[in-house]
Design a protein around this motif. Structure first.
Motif, PDB file in Angstrom:
ATOM      1  N   SER A 165       0.841  -1.192   0.000  1.00 15.75           N
ATOM      2  CA  SER A 165       0.000   0.000   0.000  1.00 15.75           C
ATOM      3  C   SER A 165       0.880   1.247   0.000  1.00 15.75           C
ATOM      4  O   SER A 165       1.745   1.401   0.859  1.00 15.75           O
ATOM      5  N   SER A 187       1.199   5.700  -1.319  1.00 16.45           N
ATOM      6  CA  SER A 187       0.593   6.937  -1.803  1.00 16.45           C
ATOM      7  C   SER A 187       1.375   7.394  -3.031  1.00 16.45           C
ATOM      8  O   SER A 187       2.580   7.173  -3.132  1.00 16.45           O
ATOM      9  N   ASN A 231       3.468   5.235   2.737  1.00 17.98           N
ATOM     10  CA  ASN A 231       2.783   5.694   3.949  1.00 17.98           C
ATOM     11  C   ASN A 231       1.592   6.529   3.510  1.00 17.98           C
ATOM     12  O   ASN A 231       1.695   7.298   2.541  1.00 17.98           O
ATOM     13  N   GLN A 232       0.472   6.407   4.212  1.00 15.91           N
ATOM     14  CA  GLN A 232      -0.734   7.118   3.813  1.00 15.91           C
ATOM     15  C   GLN A 232      -1.175   8.168   4.830  1.00 15.91           C
ATOM     16  O   GLN A 232      -2.260   8.723   4.722  1.00 15.91           O
ATOM     17  N   HIS A 263       2.862  12.793   4.888  1.00 16.46           N
ATOM     18  CA  HIS A 263       2.910  13.429   3.567  1.00 16.46           C
ATOM     19  C   HIS A 263       3.430  14.863   3.664  1.00 16.46           C
ATOM     20  O   HIS A 263       4.190  15.322   2.803  1.00 16.46           O
TER      21      HIS A 263
END
Length: 217
Positions: free
Chosen positions: A9, A11, A151-152, A157
């Motif tokens: 998973s 970004s 990383n989400q 971010h």
């Protein structure tokens, strides 16, 4: 975690701006300036982030061979943070406060004295601990201008965007329906039509509250 093993998973971001001439040498130099530096007990800093090898978070001596893989630039974003358990700090601070007051024959500390004593106790406890380490993988397709970040978290971010722009002097734009459409190279007529689209929520039982892009009625 992420690019080489672990979670799949990630970004996705688009890079805005052109790669400068001789960018590989220039990027290596700028990455080295912002490579991760370990926290030390003597510093007041609670947290620090910087670049490390994507293959080994303990390796911060970066060169071309550790950064570039064909048309990809790969790095780890390492963040270390002091994590002194609150109960442990409270107990040691109380003990230090009692000793401090007893030596001076007083029953209360001033504000500045408390701040100074907190710093002393923090340094003492840090000397007995190892900072908590977190590493997130980053892979930048230099030809496509696409960055994948494993990383989400919105907070992660923000940290990535700040360090990325400081390092490479290029802007990171998070993927969204709008930015993805721009990357398709729409004509001006298609772009105008796309800008009129609005997110539409379909029946909750079939989409679990999801939204799709549809033209206005």
């Amino acid at each position: 975690m992420g690019a080489l093993k672990g979670s799949i998973s990630f970004s996705k971001f688009y890079v805005r701006g052109d790669l400068p001439e001789g960018f590989r040498d220039r990027f290596v130099e700028r990455i080295r300036l912002r490579a991760f530096r370990p926290l030390t007990v003597e510093e007041d800093e609670e947290q620090r982030a910087g670049w490390c090898s994507i293959e080994n978070p303990l390796d911060c001596e970066l060169d071309h061979n550790k950064i570039f893989f064909n048309s990809y630039l790969n790095l780890g974003l390492r963040t270390d943070r002091w994590q002194v358990p609150a109960a442990l700090f409270k107990a040691h601070f109380a003990e230090a406060e009692r000793e401090h007051l007893a030596k001076r024959g007083r029953d209360k500390l001033g504000r500045r004295e408390k701040e100074e004593l907190r710093a002393v106790v923090s340094r003492k406890l840090r000397a007995q601990l190892i900072p908590a380490m977190k590493v997130v993988d980053l892979s930048w397709n230099l030809e496509a201008g696409v960055v994948r970040f494993w990383n989400q978290s919105p907070r992660a971010h923000e940290g990535l965007s700040e360090l990325f722009e400081q390092t490479f002097e290029l802007e990171l734009v998070p993927e969204s329906p709008y930015t993805a459409a721009r990357e398709l190279g729409l004509t001006s007529e298609q772009q105008g039509a796309f800008e009129l689209l609005k997110p539409t929520v379909f029946h909750a039982e079939s989409t679990a509250g999801g939204a799709l892009w549809a033209s206005p009625s």
